[in-house]
Design a protein around this motif. Structure first.
Motif, mmCIF file in Angstrom:
data_model
loop_
_atom_site.group_PDB
_atom_site.id
_atom_site.type_symbol
_atom_site.label_atom_id
_atom_site.label_comp_id
_atom_site.label_asym_id
_atom_site.label_seq_id
_atom_site.Cartn_x
_atom_site.Cartn_y
_atom_site.Cartn_z
ATOM 1 N N VAL A 178 -10.277 -4.240 -4.433
ATOM 2 C CA VAL A 178 -9.248 -4.246 -3.215
ATOM 3 C C VAL A 178 -9.185 -2.694 -2.601
ATOM 4 N N ASP A 179 -9.355 -2.640 -1.336
ATOM 5 C CA ASP A 179 -9.577 -1.509 -0.647
ATOM 6 C C ASP A 179 -8.263 -0.879 -0.389
ATOM 7 N N PHE A 180 -7.771 0.387 -0.879
ATOM 8 C CA PHE A 180 -6.617 1.049 -0.837
ATOM 9 C C PHE A 180 -6.640 1.831 0.632
ATOM 10 N N ASN A 181 -7.364 1.653 1.377
ATOM 11 C CA ASN A 181 -7.422 2.437 2.779
ATOM 12 C C ASN A 181 -7.316 1.544 3.752
ATOM 13 N N ASP A 182 -7.136 0.107 3.262
ATOM 14 C CA ASP A 182 -6.640 -0.891 4.391
ATOM 15 C C ASP A 182 -5.483 -0.706 5.038
ATOM 16 N N PRO A 183 -5.499 -0.778 6.487
ATOM 17 C CA PRO A 183 -4.192 -0.537 6.917
ATOM 18 C C PRO A 183 -3.253 -1.929 6.986
ATOM 19 N N GLU A 184 -3.851 -3.047 6.744
ATOM 20 C CA GLU A 184 -3.282 -4.319 6.678
ATOM 21 C C GLU A 184 -2.647 -4.736 5.224
ATOM 22 N N LEU A 185 -2.632 -3.573 4.254
ATOM 23 C CA LEU A 185 -2.040 -3.672 3.118
ATOM 24 C C LEU A 185 -0.735 -3.753 2.873
ATOM 25 N N PRO A 186 0.057 -5.166 2.493
ATOM 26 C CA PRO A 186 1.497 -5.264 2.738
ATOM 27 C C PRO A 186 2.270 -4.205 2.213
ATOM 28 N N LYS A 187 3.201 -4.287 2.626
ATOM 29 C CA LYS A 187 4.303 -2.944 2.235
ATOM 30 C C LYS A 187 5.370 -3.423 1.367
ATOM 31 N N VAL A 188 5.986 -2.220 0.742
ATOM 32 C CA VAL A 188 7.273 -2.326 -0.003
ATOM 33 C C VAL A 188 8.367 -1.961 0.883
ATOM 34 N N TYR A 189 9.304 -2.785 1.217
ATOM 35 C CA TYR A 189 10.665 -2.969 1.974
ATOM 36 C C TYR A 189 11.504 -1.819 1.372
ATOM 37 N N ARG A 190 12.069 -2.000 0.251
ATOM 38 C CA ARG A 190 13.155 -1.429 -0.351
ATOM 39 C C ARG A 190 13.341 -1.919 -1.796
ATOM 40 N N LYS A 191 14.055 -1.211 -2.277
ATOM 41 C CA LYS A 191 14.384 -1.445 -4.000
ATOM 42 C C LYS A 191 15.552 -2.932 -3.528
ATOM 43 N N ALA A 192 15.345 -3.817 -4.351
ATOM 44 C CA ALA A 192 16.207 -5.094 -4.224
ATOM 45 C C ALA A 192 17.572 -4.843 -4.531
ATOM 46 N N SER A 193 18.407 -5.454 -3.622
ATOM 47 C CA SER A 193 19.894 -5.000 -3.748
ATOM 48 C C SER A 193 20.278 -6.143 -4.723
#
Length: 414
Positions: free
Chosen positions: A107-122
């Motif tokens: 998995v390419d860790f430099n890929d700009p399209e890598l999904p993101k973490v929004y927040r800690k779950a409430s």
């Protein structure tokens, strides 16, 4: 292994993990990677790696970029990016080991399209997530009923909800191509959610469901195996196992993964062994190989005319005979070499009392006639003791008469 959430009932029976496999202490997780760099600090000027590994239901893991620089640790519940909406999972790995895992899984860790973490779950996210997970068993049962009504040759093995409850992924197994367009329409109408069908193999099904193998332990694929390597029947042949599919197949119906564990050791040991098709030329006749014991380095040979008589030879002896056969020399017989391998067995334990006999508690069976005779004699003795020691009176009316000899009677008639 267990976690702090594992509990037992009043009767002492285990209830399992209260969190249903999503415990935060990392003790009940499948395919967990030990973070051996957690106690080490980064060099000066180095920033922590901005990607984390998040695990969802069962063994599904994905990598997300921590673009918000959240302080995340193993066991945190986070809301992550999905194709539509958001998903909820648990962080299983942070730091530099995530980079190692991404390289390992390509998995390419430099890929700009890598999904993101929004927040800690409430707490609201967690409540919706748990509510969706509680519906999975009911929906799985109902979806199987719909597939049976439509007469589809497929098996729905598992259901996984997205964290926001807007989508459900149905994992199924099938031998052939299945047209499930009508199935998706019926399920979307019945459940009111978006449906995604994903076909998996029988090994992936066993990995997701888990179970206990024939060895008495949990399945390797559901605990620590991270990839599936091909297993062929040649692995069983090299290890001299009987080609019985009932013994060699696992719960997935395929050959067991553990057949590959000791295969390299067997292949290394068989390098010095002559082939099982080896023929030995002797003056007594041609000998064929019947059996090979790798651990004892012994081969059994028998003559063509006497296939029932086997002669045990060492690996070195067989190689010696083969060298002579290459020079067109024949040995006298196999018996000369087999006699050298006879070793007297030393008795390590000798039992004098006979306590190790398997039949020491068995009593010899007595005949019923003898028991009946003894029983009748005992009754007569008891009667004699009651009447004062005299013989019991004979109640037969003809007891006073003298018995006649039937032979004399026949002679008189003649």
């Amino acid at each position: 292994m267990g976690c702090s959430s594992c509990s037992t009932g009043k009767d002492g029976q285990p209830r399992g993990c209260k969190n249903n496999g999503t415990c935060g202490t990392d003790g009940c997780n499948k395919l967990t990677v030990f973070d051996w760099l957690s106690n080490m600090s980064l060099p000066n000027g180095e920033k922590p790696f901005d990607c984390v590994e998040v695990r969802f239901k069962n063994s599904r893991k994905e990598f997300f970029r921590n673009s918000e620089n959240l302080s995340l640790s193993i066991g945190d519940i986070v809301a992550t990016q999905a194709q539509s909406g958001h998903d909820v999972g648990m962080v299983t790995l942070v730091g530099e080991l995530v980079k190692v895992q991404m390289k390992r899984k390509k998995v390419d860790f430099n890929d700009p399209e890598l999904p993101k973490v929004y927040r800690k779950a409430s707490q609201k996210d967690i409540d919706v997530w748990q509510k969706c997970r509680n519906r999975e068993e009911e929906i799985k049962k109902r979806s199987r009923e719909i597939a049976i009504i439509l007469k589809l040759q497929m098996k729905i093995s598992d259901v996984e909800f997205q964290g926001d409850g807007s989508k459900a992924t149905f994992y199924y197994t099938a031998d052939e191509r299945v047209d499930f367009r009508q199935l998706i329409k019926d399920m979307a109408k019945a459940f009111g959610i978006r449906i995604e069908m994903r076909q998996i193999g029988y090994r992936q099904e066993a990995q997701r469901l888990g179970g206990i193998g024939s060895c008495g332990r949990e399945l390797c694929c559901s605990t620590w195996l991270s990839d599936f390597r091909s297993v062929s029947t040649s692995a069983a042949r090299y290890q001299q196992l009987s080609l019985n599919p009932q013994k060699l197949a696992g719960q997935c119906g395929k050959l067991k993964c553990c057949l590959n564990y000791e295969l390299d050791v067997y292949l290394e040991a068989l390098k010095d062994f002559p082939s099982s098709d080896t023929k030995l030329l002797t003056e007594k006749g041609v000998a064929f190989c019947q059996k090979v014991d790798i651990f004892k380095a012994t081969l059994w040979f028998s003559y063509k005319d006497e296939p029932a008589n086997w002669h045990a030879l060492d690996k070195e002896q067989v190689n010696e005979i083969l060298e002579k056969n290459k020079k067109n020399e024949k040995v006298a017989s196999l018996e000369e070499y087999a006699m050298e391998n006879i070793v007297e067995e030393k008795v390590v334990f000798e039992n004098v009392v006979g306590e190790d006999s398997l039949t020491r508690f068995d009593r010899p069976k007595k005949s019923r006639r003898r028991n009946n005779r003894n029983k009748g004699r005992k009754q007569n003795r008891d009667k004699a003791n009651v009447t004062g020691g005299s013989r019991p009176a004979n109640t037969n009316a003809n007891s006073g008469k003298k018995r006649r000899n039937p032979r004399k009677k026949r002679q008189n008639n003649a």
